[in-house]
Structures are given as structure tokens and as C-alpha cells.
Design an enzyme around this catalytic site. Structure first.
Site, mmCIF file in Angstrom:
data_model
loop_
_atom_site.group_PDB
_atom_site.id
_atom_site.type_symbol
_atom_site.label_atom_id
_atom_site.label_comp_id
_atom_site.label_asym_id
_atom_site.label_seq_id
_atom_site.Cartn_x
_atom_site.Cartn_y
_atom_site.Cartn_z
ATOM 1 N N LYS A 108 10.185 22.482 59.395
ATOM 2 C CA LYS A 108 10.325 23.706 60.182
ATOM 3 C C LYS A 108 10.101 24.912 59.279
ATOM 4 O O LYS A 108 11.024 25.411 58.649
ATOM 5 C CB LYS A 108 11.703 23.750 60.838
ATOM 6 C CG LYS A 108 11.892 22.578 61.805
ATOM 7 C CD LYS A 108 13.237 22.565 62.456
ATOM 8 C CE LYS A 108 13.348 21.405 63.446
ATOM 9 N NZ LYS A 108 14.633 21.332 64.133
ATOM 10 N N LYS A 192 12.547 29.877 65.176
ATOM 11 C CA LYS A 192 13.949 29.924 65.636
ATOM 12 C C LYS A 192 14.905 30.094 64.459
ATOM 13 O O LYS A 192 16.010 30.624 64.618
ATOM 14 C CB LYS A 192 14.273 28.668 66.448
ATOM 15 C CG LYS A 192 13.988 27.345 65.740
ATOM 16 C CD LYS A 192 15.192 26.767 65.056
ATOM 17 C CE LYS A 192 14.865 25.457 64.373
ATOM 18 N NZ LYS A 192 16.042 24.782 63.804
#
Length: 308
Positions: A108, A192
Site C-alpha cells: 500500500k 487511505k
């Protein structure tokens, strides 16, 4: 577990490349802490005592400190490490991997240059020359390891490979949905973490659920705007309602490492490196480097005001 359950498709042994380091485990005859190699502890105790303490690993997961030996002859690769370390892995893996290999990224993060974001999947594809899928979602590692029910989204542009990767990961308590929007899935997983930093700052100041809800809504709105700015219509709007989108945003802003470390950064007045060392045992956050690079690109494009 799925490797054993689908032994007609997968090899029953799962090699896990582990960067070798010494850890304290047990005591010697004089009662002093004993130093042992992490891979030896994992293979003998079936537990990663440094990064996933208290969780027993299946016995068919074998820690291998030599990357070439871990990868030799294999055709399916799962990448779960900070993307800053990827560059050194390509050559040894490419040298020994089996034919028709494919890989999936659980990483991520982003790299950025003045042209914009460089997706980890793109880096892997260029480095290895194989098909790359991505897996993201609302699945904090410790809760997954404790068999708490959760979901994940796989982004894969090849239906056959998507079905194969689903067979690798899907389980009663780890539900998988496969979509074709690889870019959208990956962007959600990376950005995020930036929003979670804001949620952690809010917690440290003492604001409540109303403020955090606003941060999540505005953050998701800006992620959608970002994908439109840099990727046009190639990202599907439905992706933002998958586990990789809204669900991951919620769980990350309430319980992920980025929100916890951001709160500690404000409350304790420590540097990010000190926070990482004290709360993560030296593991690295994804949100902070992504935030720095993201700001650099937005400034270069004159877009800062569009992403307050």
C-alpha cells in the site's frame, strides 16, 4: 491453509522470504536472553515473534532467508513489503522464477515523479515482466491473523488469473471479491493511509466521531478527485464502494497503524522515526512517505488547492 486445501492446484509448501536478523528468544543456562535467527524461530516455533507475536503460522509456511532459494522454480509470487525495497528483488527473482509466472501486490504505497504517481504494480510489472494483480481491503493484519471476519478486493485484468488468486486467498473468514479495476483498487489502498494520518491528528487533539466521519468523507472525495485528475475515466466508480475503498478507509481511520502513530506523533512530540520504533518495532509507516511525495507532485502540478 489454502495451499493444502487445493493441493491439486498449488504446491503444499509455501516459501516465505524473510530478511534474516537476530532476535531474542528464550534464555541460556545462565538465564540470559538468547539470540537466535528469526528464520530459525519461525520454522521451529511456527511464529514470527518480531512482527506477528502470539500468532501460530501453519506448518507448511517455511521461512527462507535466501531470496533465490525461496523463489526458485515458483510461478506465483505475493509481495508484502515496503515498496522502497522492491528494486533489489527483481534480478534474483527473475533469474530463477518458473515459466508463466504471475504476481500479486499487497503493498500500500506509491512512488511519484514529476509526471505523477508511479503505481507499485507498474514497478513490479516492469521489474519482473509478468502479470501483476493487486489485493487491498479492510483487513488489519492482527485481526486477520486472529481469524476475525473480513473482506478484501483483488484487482486483476485477467479473469483466469483472478480466479486463481481468489483460490489462493478466499476463505470463510476472509472473503474475496475480484474486480477488473486494478488501478482503482491500488490507489484506494495507498491514499487511505494519508487520510488516516489526519484521523490520528484529530484523535490526538481530542475531537470525536463527528470530526472523524467528516475526515473520512472528505478524504474519500479527494481520492475520487485524485483518480479523476491523474487517470481520467479508467477507474470505475463502483471500486470506491468495494472493501478496498470505503470499508478500508473506515477501518484504517479507526484502528490502523497510521492513525495510531499519527496520534502518538502529536501527543508524545516524537519524530516519526521514534514513533515507528516505539509502536511498530522498527517497521515503517506507509502514510508518511506517501504524503510527502503526494504533496510534491501536487505542488508541481499546481493542484494543492484542489486537495486541501
Amino acid at each position: 491453509k489454502n495451499a493444502l486445501a487445493h493441493s491439486d492446484v498449488f504446491h503444499p509448501t509455501v516459501n516465505m522470504w524473510v530478511y534474516e536478523e537476530e532476535v531474542e528468544f528464550g534464555v541460556d543456562a545462565d538465564g540470559n536472553p538468547q539470540k537466535r535467527k528469526l528464520t530459525e524461530v519461525i520454522n521451529q516455533e511456527h511464529e514470527n515473534i518480531k512482527y506477528l507475536k502470539g500468532i501460530k503460522l501453519p506448518e507448511n509456511v517455511v521461512a527462507v532467508p535466501d531470496l533465490e532459494k525461496a523463489a526458485e522454480g515458483h510461478t506465483m509470487f505475493i509481495f508484502v513489503l515496503p515498496h522502497q525495497f522492491l528494486g533489489r528483488l527483481y534480478a534474483p527473482i527473475k533469474k530463477v522464477m518458473g515459466p508463466n509466472a504471475k504476481a500479486i501486490s499487497l503493498i500500500k504505497g506509491f512512488d511519484f515523479d514529476d509526471k505523477g504517481p508511479a503505481l507499485v504494480s507498474t514497478m513490479l510489472r516492469e521489474g519482473l515482466g509478468v502479470n501483476i494483480s493487486v489485493l487491498m481491503g479492510a483487513n488489519v493484519a492482527n485481526e486477520v491473523a486472529q481469524d476475525h471476519f473480513c473482506e478484501a478486493t483483488i484487482g486483476c485484468d485477467d479473469p483466469a488469473f483472478g480466479a486463481l488468486w481468489k483460490k489462493v486467498f478466499h476463505a470463510p473468514l476472509f472473503q474475496i471479491r475480484v474486480v477488473t479495476d486494478c488501478v482503482g483498487v491500488e490507489i484506494c489502498g495507498a491514499l487511505k493511509n494519508v487520510v488516516a494520518l489526519g484521523a490520528g491528528f484529530s484523535d490526538a487533539i481530542g475531537y470525536g466521531g463527528n470530526t472523524k466521519a467528516a475526515i473520512i468523507r472528505i478524504g474519500l472525495q479527494e481520492i475520487i478527485r485524485f483518480t479523476s485528475e491523474f487517470y481520467g475515466d479508467s477507474v470505475q466508480s463502483s471500486t470506491f464502494l468495494e472493501s478496498c475503498g470505503l470499508a478500508d478507509m473506515i477501518t484504517t481511520c479507526f484502528g490502523g497503524r497510521n492513525v495510531k502513530c499519527a496520534e502518538a506523533f502529536v501527543r508524545l512530540g516524537q519524530t516519526w522515526e521514534e514513533v515507528e520504533q516505539s509502536l511498530l518495532g522498527g517497521q515503517k509507516l506507509a502514510g508518511t512517505p506517501c504524503c510527502k511525495e503526494l504533496l510534491r507532485v501536487l505542488r508541481a502540478r499546481g493542484l494543492v488547492d484542489k486537495f486541501p
